[in-house]
Motif scaffolding. Sequence first.
Motif, short mmCIF file in Angstrom:
data_model
loop_
_atom_site.label_atom_id
_atom_site.label_comp_id
_atom_site.label_asym_id
_atom_site.label_seq_id
_atom_site.Cartn_x
_atom_site.Cartn_y
_atom_site.Cartn_z
N GLU A 14 -7.83 25.05 -9.30
CA GLU A 14 -7.60 23.73 -9.86
C GLU A 14 -6.11 23.42 -9.77
N LEU A 15 -5.78 22.30 -9.17
CA LEU A 15 -4.39 21.93 -8.97
C LEU A 15 -4.01 20.74 -9.84
N ILE A 16 -2.76 20.71 -10.25
CA ILE A 16 -2.26 19.62 -11.09
C ILE A 16 -2.28 18.30 -10.32
N ASN A 17 -1.91 18.36 -9.04
CA ASN A 17 -1.85 17.16 -8.20
C ASN A 17 -2.80 17.27 -7.02
N THR A 18 -3.36 16.15 -6.61
CA THR A 18 -3.96 16.08 -5.28
C THR A 18 -2.81 16.02 -4.27
N ILE A 19 -3.09 16.22 -3.02
CA ILE A 19 -2.02 16.18 -2.03
C ILE A 19 -1.41 14.77 -1.95
N GLU A 20 -2.24 13.75 -2.18
CA GLU A 20 -1.72 12.37 -2.18
C GLU A 20 -0.79 12.15 -3.37
N GLU A 21 -1.16 12.67 -4.53
CA GLU A 21 -0.31 12.53 -5.71
C GLU A 21 1.00 13.28 -5.53
N ARG A 22 0.91 14.47 -4.96
CA ARG A 22 2.12 15.26 -4.72
C ARG A 22 3.06 14.53 -3.77
N THR A 23 2.49 13.95 -2.73
CA THR A 23 3.30 13.20 -1.76
C THR A 23 4.00 12.02 -2.43
N ALA A 24 3.27 11.29 -3.28
CA ALA A 24 3.85 10.14 -3.97
C ALA A 24 4.99 10.56 -4.90
N LEU A 25 4.83 11.67 -5.59
CA LEU A 25 5.88 12.17 -6.48
C LEU A 25 7.11 12.59 -5.68
N LEU A 26 6.90 13.28 -4.58
CA LEU A 26 8.02 13.74 -3.76
C LEU A 26 8.76 12.58 -3.10
N ALA A 27 8.03 11.49 -2.83
CA ALA A 27 8.65 10.32 -2.20
C ALA A 27 9.73 9.71 -3.10
N LYS A 28 9.66 9.99 -4.39
CA LYS A 28 10.62 9.41 -5.35
C LYS A 28 11.91 10.24 -5.45
N THR A 29 11.96 11.38 -4.78
CA THR A 29 13.06 12.32 -4.99
C THR A 29 14.25 12.11 -4.06
#
Length: 310
Positions: A68-83
């Motif tokens: 079980e992961l905290i983020n889906t890969i799409e969610e992870r990508t969206a979070l990283l895009a803000k960095t």
Amino acid sequence: MEVVHSIFDFISPQKTYVTIGTFDGVHIGHQKIIQKLVSEAKANNKKSVLLTFFPHPRMVLQKDVNIELINTIEERTALLAKTGLDYLIIHPFSKEFSRLTALDFVRDVLVNKLNTSKLIIGYDHHFGKNREGNIEQLTEYSQLYDFSVEEIPAQDIDNVAVSSTKIRRALAGGALKTANNYLGYPFSLKGTVVNGKQLGGKIGFPTANIDVEESYKLIPKTGVYVVQSKIEGILVYGMMNIGNRPTVNGDHQTIEVHFFHFNADLYHQTLNIELLYFLRDEQKFNSVGELIEQLKKDELTAKNYLSNNI
């Protein structure tokens, strides 16, 4: 941020600053590593690169484990895009890739493909076949292949090291405040609104039934939560139940959201639900009437929380 879906598709004649990892949750410890990477790369006129993997290595190497992961890969990508990253490389993880030795990984991936000038990694990072590579080997190989390595020590909150594992445990245990503090943002569930049994509408609490498509996405502890969601550009608040609806003889787990002062048709829309506060555990009531009374109390408690915290 440019997203590249394989290390073999990445080309950079310019030297890069790189970090590597799963980064599940993109929590505050991860964020510190990435902030350091981005700022140092800019200061030295280099490109910042984050290399991650999907599927998660455990999905490939331990297929019997229900990860079980905290983020889906799409969610992870969206979070990283803000960095502020220049490049996000999402490399397909496979058994073949897992067989790369530590030396092969450094030479073939870090040096030959990513053109690494500096590698910034988190505390206790391991890599390569059987996770044989460590900071000592990286330091040794860096001298051989002319790049530098920096390890960032464990990040603490009240002397408790932040980790994706601890966040998962907090979410599973209903410790939402702890999880959100570690993440640095509200944990969220994203899914499509599907047809339900429409029982909520019959008792005065119409709900949107959320179907989370990704089987690996972590679903928090059953219970009632205060939530928010942006719908057509408007921030809407409500309360959400995760559970089996024992009072009405539910036969499977559902995720149902009742939005306050909102009654638009949401069927087939995709919503991102942010969890703000854990209200209570799921309960079985003796009657639907008792359930309705409790839902009224939940709504009042939720609105009080929102008025004091939003």
